[in-house]
Design an enzyme around this catalytic site. Structure first.
Site, short mmCIF file in Angstrom:
data_model
loop_
_atom_site.label_atom_id
_atom_site.label_comp_id
_atom_site.label_asym_id
_atom_site.label_seq_id
_atom_site.Cartn_x
_atom_site.Cartn_y
_atom_site.Cartn_z
CG ASN A 1 0.85 1.82 3.85
OD1 ASN A 1 -0.27 1.91 3.38
ND2 ASN A 1 1.92 2.36 3.29
N GLY A 2 0.27 -1.60 6.72
CA GLY A 2 0.68 -2.52 7.78
C GLY A 2 -0.46 -3.46 8.14
CD GLU B 1 14.39 -16.90 -13.69
OE1 GLU B 1 14.73 -17.08 -12.51
OE2 GLU B 1 13.31 -16.41 -14.02
CB CYS C 1 -0.87 0.02 1.23
SG CYS C 1 -1.80 -1.51 1.46
CG HIS D 1 23.34 -42.44 -10.76
ND1 HIS D 1 23.42 -43.83 -10.74
CD2 HIS D 1 23.25 -42.06 -9.46
CE1 HIS D 1 23.35 -44.25 -9.49
NE2 HIS D 1 23.25 -43.19 -8.69
CD1 TRP E 1 -0.43 -6.27 -1.31
CD2 TRP E 1 -0.43 -5.95 -3.51
NE1 TRP E 1 0.07 -7.40 -1.88
CE2 TRP E 1 0.08 -7.25 -3.22
CE3 TRP E 1 -0.53 -5.54 -4.84
CZ2 TRP E 1 0.49 -8.12 -4.22
CZ3 TRP E 1 -0.12 -6.43 -5.82
CH2 TRP E 1 0.38 -7.69 -5.51
NE ARG F 1 5.17 0.82 -2.15
CZ ARG F 1 6.09 0.79 -1.20
NH1 ARG F 1 7.24 1.34 -1.40
NH2 ARG F 1 5.84 0.22 -0.05
CE LYS G 1 15.31 -17.15 -9.56
NZ LYS G 1 14.04 -17.32 -8.88
CD GLU H 1 14.82 -20.28 -6.90
OE1 GLU H 1 14.19 -20.84 -7.81
OE2 GLU H 1 14.80 -19.05 -6.73
CE LYS I 1 7.32 -11.21 -10.63
NZ LYS I 1 8.37 -12.06 -10.06
#
Ligand code: F6R
Length: 603
Positions: A101-102, A483, A2, A499, A75, A27, A480, A476, A598
């Site tokens: 916010n929060g 990417e 927010c 193997h 948000w 944001r 990354k 992962e 995205k």
């Protein structure tokens, strides 16, 4: 996340607030709203769901003139995306308007108490309790009422309030949610994000936790005297919080992502986890003996960690698959199966197709999702938000930490419904609570990791190896690196080296070995030795205090000790940083890597 903006001065507030909101919406947001204290001494509030343009077109129907006002972009966290839930929120008499916010963690108790005292609520949000609490304590000073109200609140806030009964004043407060004051001669602004006011002033004061500021048309005061700071950031830098890229900002927010995912959900003494989003299906969940986790890419690797956690600690047979494969398989499911879909965006086409397929079969569907109100949230039976905040960089980082945290919490939730002991529940939950602090410690190695990246920048191929909980982390780490640095990287389970993969190991093919001191540590050491015997260089991610490993490998990055099942939440952080620094050294477009989007909303 927010955004808050507020203005008090001599100019017309509306254009200044709208410009502030325009600067904050990068944001991510789902609704907006403003309140103006107009020239007729009335508080006029206008809110809209969706884009800022919806608010603008509504405002076309108003003639709003006034030099005091607040704006907010929301948000959603507590309460769905509706106009009623958008900020500003008000009290029963519409005398007090505020933006926040929060998260107010104890809002349910406060709300019930206020309702019993006769207050009427008009939204589902946690925020609205603040306006009613301020109303309750209001005598003649707004800041005094805010001060008393905040004493009852548990949670986090960045807050700005105005009132008809104590006009010509904005009261702002903060606790663990950023708030700044902007000073421009005898005009004052308040905002949660510098970008909202940078076009207007560069003279700002950072409000500290537990401070309350009072802004008037010609003066302001806060509890303590604070020095003026000159902001040197450009607007673009401000949006990135001063970081050169969103990806780095988001990696630096990983401790916060863990904290947000578990905040208000874990009960340390009882060794329990409370997941509000699963309340409606909790009885159905008791009968489940089989879980399928479906997702794509990074979210899939989080799900794989979840699979290990659920099997070992909740005692439920669990299986993972990527959406693109699962949707074309013929999975064996029954009424005791639950399907969990893990996704940052909640819009990934393959994951959604799998969700629809399972729903069609009458299987219980649950979403672990970041984006509020996304298709995955709307279409699944129930779910848990990761609350990671908007993730702007294409490569997912902090959302992964949010997903892992929710999966760990879910494991305790389901485990305690079954035969997980109180002691085990307490142990996991208390270790989970320590993770944000431990993750911050890992981030302190950023400079060291940058140095390691410099040392390895000319290699074109990398192995990532790990076992058990850290096998998905090897996958992962490799993803990354591929990417954003466009290097060839492969993640494998350490046991698979022999193997076939060992054939490629030589002095030009370094290995990143994730080997915390856990139940498979000795096995990992054997794998590292296999690599070393073929002259391969090794960078180890190991547990702090393990000095022996330095004798075997070329470089070590240390992570603090935690429970084995939680090590992925720490071991992945250096890998995110490593990928980031490698890509920076190669001069790539970090936040928008080539050929990638995205959110993959097509098959
Ligand atoms: C990797 C990455 C992707 C996403 C994948 C799933 O850094 O961002 O692999 O994880 O496309 O996306 P969501 O989580 O939105 O379903």
């Amino acid at each position: 996340m927010c955004g808050i903006v507020g203005y008090i001065g001599q100019k017309n507030a509306l254009p200044i607030l709208m410009e502030g909101l325009r600067r904050e919406i990068y944001r991510g947001y789902d609704s907006t709203g403003i309140v103006i204290y107009d020239n007729n001494n009335d508080l006029v509030c206008v809110k809209a769901v969706g884009k800022l343009e919806s608010l603008e077109s509504k405002l076309d129907n108003y003639q709003l003139e006034g030099s005091l006002g607040l704006g907010h972009c929301r948000w959603a966290t507590t309460g769905t995306v509706t106009e009623a839930n958008a900020h500003p929120h008000w009290d029963c008499q519409k005398n007090i308007f505020l933006v926040h916010n929060g998260i107010i963690e104890n809002y349910k108790e406060l709300r019930e108490k206020l309702i019993q005292e006769g207050h009427k609520f008009s939204s589902e949000t946690d925020t609205e309790v603040l306006s009613h609490l301020i109303e309750k304590y209001f005598e003649n000073s707004l800041e005094e009422a805010v001060r008393k109200a905040l004493r009852e609140v548990r949670g986090t806030y960045g807050l700005a309030v105005i009132s008809k009964k104590d006009p010509q004043k904005i009261v702002a407060a903060r606790l663990s949610s950023p708030m700044i004051l902007g000073i421009n001669g005898n005009e004052f602004l308040v905002a949660s994000d510098p970008s909202a006011i940078l076009t207007y002033t560069r003279q700002i004061i950072n409000l500290d936790d537990n401070e309350i500021a009072v802004l008037k048309p010609d003066d302001f005061f806060i509890l303590k005297e604070k020095p003026l700071t000159q902001i040197e950031w450009t607007l673009e830098e401000a949006e990135k919080g001063g970081y050169p890229h969103f990806m780095l900002k988001e990696i630096m927010e990983e401790p916060e992502a863990i904290e947000n995912a578990i905040k208000g959900r874990i009960m340390a003494q009882e060794g329990l986890v409370k997941l509000g989003g699963l309340e409606s299906v909790s009885e159905r969940l008791r009968k489940i003996n089989n879980i399928i986790l479906v997702s794509c890419g990074t979210a899939h690797y989080a799900a794989m960690v979840g699979e290990y956690m659920l099997e070992e600690y909740a005692g439920i047979s669990s299986k993972t698959d990527v959406g693109s494969e699962f949707r074309y398989r013929k999975p064996i499911v029954n009424e005791k199966t639950a399907a969990i879909f893990v996704s940052q965006s909640g819009e990934t086409a393959d994951t959604l197709a799998a969700l629809r397929e399972m729903k069609g079969k009458g299987i219980l569907t649950l979403g672990i999702t970041n984006v509020i109100g996304s298709s995955q949230v709307r279409e699944s039976d129930a779910g848990v938000y990761t609350r990671s905040g908007p993730e702007i960089a294409v490569a997912s980082t902090k959302a992964f930490l949010g997903q892992l945290s929710v999966l760990a919490a879910l494991t305790v939730y389901l485990g305690r419904q079954r035969d997980m002991s109180l002691v085990m529940g307490q142990r996991i939950v208390s270790e989970l609570a320590k993770l944000p602090k431990l993750a911050k410690e890992v981030l302190k190695s950023a400079l060291e990791i940058e140095k390691i990246a410099k040392k390895y920048k000319d290699f074109d191929n990398f192995w990532f190896i790990g076992r058990k909980y850290n096998y998905p982390i090897a996958l992962e780490g490799a993803l990354k690196l591929k990417e954003i640095s466009y290097l060839h990287a492969e993640g494998i389970g350490g046991g698979e080296l022999k193997h076939g993969f060992l054939a490629l190991v030589d002095e030009d093919f370094p290995t990143i070995a994730i080997c915390p001191s856990d139940s498979v540590y000795n096995k990992m050491i054997s794998n590292i030795e296999e690599v070393k015997a073929r002259k391969g260089k090794v960078i180890a991610v190991a547990t702090k205090g393990n000095e022996d490993i330095k004798k075997i490998v070329d470089d070590v990055i240390y992570i603090p000790k935690t429970l084995e099942m939680l090590t992925p939440l720490l071991s992945v952080i250096p890998l995110h940083l490593f990928a980031y620094y490698m890509a920076v050294l190669k001069g790539h477009d970090i936040d928008k890597p080539r050929n990638l989007a995205k959110s993959v909303t097509v098959e």
